[in-house]
Design an enzyme around this catalytic site. Sequence first.
Site, PDB file in Angstrom:
ATOM      1  N   LYS A 168     -26.565  -3.349 -76.000  1.00 39.72           N
ATOM      2  CA  LYS A 168     -25.216  -3.188 -75.489  1.00 39.72           C
ATOM      3  C   LYS A 168     -24.721  -1.826 -75.935  1.00 39.72           C
ATOM      4  O   LYS A 168     -25.111  -1.300 -76.976  1.00 39.72           O
ATOM      5  CB  LYS A 168     -24.286  -4.302 -75.975  1.00 39.72           C
ATOM      6  CG  LYS A 168     -23.950  -4.324 -77.461  1.00 39.72           C
ATOM      7  CD  LYS A 168     -22.937  -3.318 -77.966  1.00 39.72           C
ATOM      8  CE  LYS A 168     -21.656  -3.347 -77.170  1.00 39.72           C
ATOM      9  NZ  LYS A 168     -20.714  -2.253 -77.678  1.00 39.72           N
ATOM     10  N   THR A 179     -24.179   4.505 -80.312  1.00 39.69           N
ATOM     11  CA  THR A 179     -23.479   3.289 -80.674  1.00 39.69           C
ATOM     12  C   THR A 179     -23.960   2.125 -79.855  1.00 39.69           C
ATOM     13  O   THR A 179     -23.806   2.124 -78.655  1.00 39.69           O
ATOM     14  CB  THR A 179     -21.987   3.458 -80.446  1.00 39.69           C
ATOM     15  OG1 THR A 179     -21.551   4.461 -81.320  1.00 39.69           O
ATOM     16  CG2 THR A 179     -21.237   2.198 -80.748  1.00 39.69           C
ATOM     17  N   GLU A 259     -18.936   4.927 -70.419  1.00 38.48           N
ATOM     18  CA  GLU A 259     -17.579   4.661 -69.949  1.00 38.48           C
ATOM     19  C   GLU A 259     -17.050   5.769 -69.042  1.00 38.48           C
ATOM     20  O   GLU A 259     -16.897   6.923 -69.455  1.00 38.48           O
ATOM     21  CB  GLU A 259     -16.647   4.492 -71.148  1.00 38.48           C
ATOM     22  CG  GLU A 259     -16.909   3.221 -71.932  1.00 38.48           C
ATOM     23  CD  GLU A 259     -16.148   3.137 -73.232  1.00 38.48           C
ATOM     24  OE1 GLU A 259     -16.103   2.029 -73.790  1.00 38.48           O
ATOM     25  OE2 GLU A 259     -15.604   4.158 -73.692  1.00 38.48           O
ATOM     26  N   ASN A 378     -10.423   4.391 -72.832  1.00 42.44           N
ATOM     27  CA  ASN A 378     -10.262   4.420 -74.277  1.00 42.44           C
ATOM     28  C   ASN A 378      -8.830   4.560 -74.742  1.00 42.44           C
ATOM     29  O   ASN A 378      -8.555   4.668 -75.941  1.00 42.44           O
ATOM     30  CB  ASN A 378     -11.128   5.559 -74.854  1.00 42.44           C
ATOM     31  CG  ASN A 378     -12.597   5.196 -74.836  1.00 42.44           C
ATOM     32  OD1 ASN A 378     -13.080   4.473 -75.671  1.00 42.44           O
ATOM     33  ND2 ASN A 378     -13.305   5.704 -73.821  1.00 42.44           N
ATOM     34  N   SER A 383     -10.946  -6.583 -75.385  1.00 40.20           N
ATOM     35  CA  SER A 383     -12.183  -7.339 -75.221  1.00 40.20           C
ATOM     36  C   SER A 383     -12.007  -8.480 -74.230  1.00 40.20           C
ATOM     37  O   SER A 383     -12.891  -9.270 -74.054  1.00 40.20           O
ATOM     38  CB  SER A 383     -12.641  -7.896 -76.575  1.00 40.20           C
ATOM     39  OG  SER A 383     -11.650  -8.735 -77.117  1.00 40.20           O
TER      40      SER A 383
END
Length: 383
Positions: A168, A179, A259, A378, A383
């Site tokens: 992920k 990340t 993103e 961002n 979530s």
Amino acid sequence: MSITAPRGFRAAGVTAGLKTSGGMDMALVVSDGPEYASANVFTSNRCKANPVLWSQEIVKDGVVRAVVLNSGGANCYTGAEGFQTTHAVAEKVAGGLGVGAVDVVVCSTGLIGLKNPRDALLHGVDRCLASLSYDGGGDAARAIMTTDTVSKQVVVEGSGWSIGGMAKGAGMLAPGLATMLVVLATDAKVDAATADRALRASTRVSFDRLDSDGCMSTNDTVTLMANGASGITPTEDDFTEALTKACTDLAMQLLADAEGADHEIAITVLNAASEDDAVTVGRSVARSNLFKAAVFGKDPNWGRVLASIGTTDAIFDPADLDVAMNGVWVCRGSEPDADPATVDLSDREVTVTIDLKSGTERGTVWTNDLTHAYVHENSAYSS
């Protein structure tokens, strides 16, 4: 195509109630053996999440029997209570499998500073244990998604053995590791020392070369489990080659889902004095917001490439640099060459080639453009 493609691995993905969206948010991957060799790489960020603090200690013996992961909260900077929650989750998994908690890697992803409700996590473990199956890899991969728009999975076939993986990651993609959470499984007979060398060699040229936005996470974890269920011991070179292929495939999937990105950019540095110089130069360009914004605007502004090269300590002659964009050499000898208007940046994939003329080494760093959508994503993460 999933983490359970190799023999002897089960997985599950369930809803534990951690995500406000109500989506799946907890996963479990279990090795049924007969061997339990493991290798692991963690974030180099000095500020580490509780699951990393737990996991980096318990993997020191080279044995891992299960990996439990949650999205919906990073469990980072949540104090002693957060660490106790990590321990409790490991104990719950271990109790359900009849193994020791010190053989359970714990991973979390999501917002920093958010306390994951322990009861929900423990309930999620119960649901995962009840849902484990040899076909559960797809659900597990989906359960660890946060801002990801698609799940990331890979299978690489060897000669009678295979490697399966899931990952992920869509933001905060930067070395060391980029990340992400990554779980890799293989039914090859590979001891812990061999697995460790292979994993570090693989991540060095894949995840560690992915630099989407220059932001390093607190939760990065890559875990490889080798259970020997195939009964086949590949050569170390063959295993490392297959593992590198799996890691690179997953890294490219992470890049493609970065993103808000409109372009994936491969920056290849040629004829460097050392591989480190090549990577340093590539990374400097990858982290230039000016360059990334120019690519978003489909502007082949090679001057921003040269400016980025100049900030490094790599060996080169500033008066003799060549730069190509999508195969068009727009700069030779640090002077204008081909007309930048002939560079077509309409496709999603973009290549930048830099010739330092200082040696024989090379390296590639991958990044993406900087878009309005990235800023929007961002500025209001949930979530």
